[in-house]
Design a protein around this motif. Structure first.
Motif, PDB file in Angstrom:
ATOM      1  N   UNK A  52       0.753  -1.144   0.203  1.00 12.25           N
ATOM      2  CA  UNK A  52       0.025   0.047  -0.091  1.00 12.25           C
ATOM      3  C   UNK A  52       1.009   1.197  -0.015  1.00 12.25           C
ATOM      4  N   UNK A  53       0.416   1.896  -0.842  1.00 12.47           N
ATOM      5  CA  UNK A  53       1.273   3.518  -0.943  1.00 12.47           C
ATOM      6  C   UNK A  53       0.030   4.540  -0.592  1.00 12.47           C
ATOM      7  N   UNK A  54       0.103   4.956   0.732  1.00 10.41           N
ATOM      8  CA  UNK A  54      -1.033   6.100   0.967  1.00 10.41           C
ATOM      9  C   UNK A  54      -0.411   7.169   1.038  1.00 10.41           C
ATOM     10  N   UNK A  55      -1.170   8.152   0.406  1.00  7.78           N
ATOM     11  CA  UNK A  55      -0.584   9.485   0.013  1.00  7.78           C
ATOM     12  C   UNK A  55      -1.254  10.439   1.042  1.00  7.78           C
ATOM     13  N   UNK A  56      -0.889  11.165   2.241  1.00  7.22           N
ATOM     14  CA  UNK A  56      -1.728  11.587   3.164  1.00  7.22           C
ATOM     15  C   UNK A  56      -0.845  13.013   3.847  1.00  7.22           C
ATOM     16  N   UNK A  57      -1.492  13.681   4.558  1.00  5.21           N
ATOM     17  CA  UNK A  57      -0.707  14.852   5.103  1.00  5.21           C
ATOM     18  C   UNK A  57      -0.196  14.139   6.530  1.00  5.21           C
ATOM     19  N   UNK A  58       0.576  15.174   7.203  1.00  6.24           N
ATOM     20  CA  UNK A  58       1.194  14.903   8.361  1.00  6.24           C
ATOM     21  C   UNK A  58       0.044  14.757   9.390  1.00  6.24           C
ATOM     22  N   UNK A  59      -0.918  15.677   9.191  1.00  9.36           N
ATOM     23  CA  UNK A  59      -2.133  15.618  10.032  1.00  9.36           C
ATOM     24  C   UNK A  59      -2.873  14.213  10.140  1.00  9.36           C
ATOM     25  N   UNK A  60      -2.632  13.334   9.336  1.00  9.80           N
ATOM     26  CA  UNK A  60      -3.215  11.894   9.486  1.00  9.80           C
ATOM     27  C   UNK A  60      -2.088  10.826   9.706  1.00  9.80           C
ATOM     28  N   UNK A  61      -1.000  11.263  10.013  1.00 12.51           N
ATOM     29  CA  UNK A  61       0.129  10.268  10.433  1.00 12.51           C
ATOM     30  C   UNK A  61      -0.262   9.436  11.152  1.00 12.51           C
ATOM     31  N   UNK A  62      -0.544   9.572  12.373  1.00 12.26           N
ATOM     32  CA  UNK A  62      -0.869   8.769  13.473  1.00 12.26           C
ATOM     33  C   UNK A  62      -2.260   8.141  13.221  1.00 12.26           C
ATOM     34  N   UNK A  63      -3.186   8.496  12.501  1.00 14.30           N
ATOM     35  CA  UNK A  63      -4.383   7.943  12.448  1.00 14.30           C
ATOM     36  C   UNK A  63      -4.199   6.807  11.013  1.00 14.30           C
ATOM     37  N   UNK A  64      -3.450   7.073  10.248  1.00 16.79           N
ATOM     38  CA  UNK A  64      -3.131   6.091   9.177  1.00 16.79           C
ATOM     39  C   UNK A  64      -2.404   4.907   9.738  1.00 16.79           C
ATOM     40  N   UNK A  65      -1.432   5.360  10.490  1.00 16.25           N
ATOM     41  CA  UNK A  65      -0.689   4.127  11.167  1.00 16.25           C
ATOM     42  C   UNK A  65      -1.449   3.383  12.168  1.00 16.25           C
ATOM     43  N   UNK A  66      -2.419   3.990  13.005  1.00 13.87           N
ATOM     44  CA  UNK A  66      -3.351   3.179  13.731  1.00 13.87           C
ATOM     45  C   UNK A  66      -4.402   2.277  12.834  1.00 13.87           C
ATOM     46  N   UNK A  67      -4.868   3.037  11.693  1.00 11.72           N
ATOM     47  CA  UNK A  67      -5.892   1.953  10.843  1.00 11.72           C
ATOM     48  C   UNK A  67      -5.108   1.063   9.971  1.00 11.72           C
ATOM     49  N   UNK A  68      -4.027   1.318   9.570  1.00  7.11           N
ATOM     50  CA  UNK A  68      -3.466   0.456   8.625  1.00  7.11           C
ATOM     51  C   UNK A  68      -2.233  -0.253   9.066  1.00  7.11           C
ATOM     52  N   UNK A  69      -1.969  -0.028  10.277  1.00  4.56           N
ATOM     53  CA  UNK A  69      -0.790  -0.946  10.849  1.00  4.56           C
ATOM     54  C   UNK A  69       0.509  -0.617  10.421  1.00  4.56           C
ATOM     55  N   UNK A  70       0.729   0.473   9.632  1.00  4.93           N
ATOM     56  CA  UNK A  70       2.171   0.875   9.176  1.00  4.93           C
ATOM     57  C   UNK A  70       2.449   1.995   9.504  1.00  4.93           C
ATOM     58  N   UNK A  71       3.831   2.623   9.736  1.00  5.06           N
ATOM     59  CA  UNK A  71       4.273   3.844   9.885  1.00  5.06           C
ATOM     60  C   UNK A  71       4.448   4.604   8.803  1.00  5.06           C
ATOM     61  N   UNK A  72       4.638   5.902   8.906  1.00  4.10           N
ATOM     62  CA  UNK A  72       4.995   6.767   7.630  1.00  4.10           C
ATOM     63  C   UNK A  72       6.385   6.422   7.362  1.00  4.10           C
ATOM     64  N   UNK A  73       6.869   6.009   6.400  1.00  2.00           N
ATOM     65  CA  UNK A  73       8.354   6.089   6.135  1.00  2.00           C
ATOM     66  C   UNK A  73       8.739   6.921   5.091  1.00  2.00           C
ATOM     67  N   UNK A  74       8.083   7.753   4.566  1.00  3.38           N
ATOM     68  CA  UNK A  74       8.754   8.703   3.536  1.00  3.38           C
ATOM     69  C   UNK A  74       7.973  10.075   3.731  1.00  3.38           C
ATOM     70  N   UNK A  75       8.791  11.080   3.903  1.00  2.51           N
ATOM     71  CA  UNK A  75       8.235  12.357   3.988  1.00  2.51           C
ATOM     72  C   UNK A  75       9.118  13.270   2.957  1.00  2.51           C
ATOM     73  N   UNK A  76       8.388  13.663   1.736  1.00  2.00           N
ATOM     74  CA  UNK A  76       9.080  14.258   0.680  1.00  2.00           C
ATOM     75  C   UNK A  76       9.292  15.821   1.222  1.00  2.00           C
ATOM     76  N   UNK A  77      10.342  16.364   0.373  1.00  2.00           N
ATOM     77  CA  UNK A  77      10.724  17.799   0.884  1.00  2.00           C
ATOM     78  C   UNK A  77      10.405  18.320  -0.689  1.00  2.00           C
ATOM     79  N   UNK A  78       9.266  19.446  -0.187  1.00  2.00           N
ATOM     80  CA  UNK A  78       8.919  20.159  -1.502  1.00  2.00           C
ATOM     81  C   UNK A  78       9.444  21.462  -1.795  1.00  2.00           C
TER      82      UNK A  78
END
Length: 105
Positions: free
Chosen positions: A72-98
């Protein structure tokens, strides 16, 4: 060099009010049964500021994902990082620099 594989199947599922006739946001698993558990790779790009939307996208991802070895590649914002990890069981592993400034991370 880009290689093409004619046996590779891709399915695009889109939700937008303009496309409402194709699906129902309120029923995230209201999809054709032939799509259930048949995808090895899923890319999801939900509106990242909506907790409810992320929860429903999680239901759709669970419906679509192959039970073994799916990615799964989930594209989301920092505001949802913890919730995404909780729901999907996977931490954020990539943070782009724009290079451009966005209103939110």
């Amino acid at each position: 060099m880009l290689k093409k594989d004619p046996s590779l199947q891709v399915q695009l599922l889109e939700y937008d009010m303009r496309f409402e006739r194709y699906g129902n946001y309120n029923e995230p698993e209201d999809l054709p049964l032939e799509l259930k558990h048949c995808f090895n790779i899923i890319v999801a790009d939900p509106p990242y500021l909506s907790k409810e939307c992320l929860e429903r996208v999680t239901q759709t991802v669970s419906f679509l994902a192959s039970p073994v070895g799916s990615l799964l590649l989930l594209l989301t914002g920092d505001a949802q990082r913890d919730r995404a990890a909780e729901l999907l069981g996977a931490p954020c592993v990539f943070k782009p620099h724009l290079s451009s400034k966005l209103g939110n991370e």
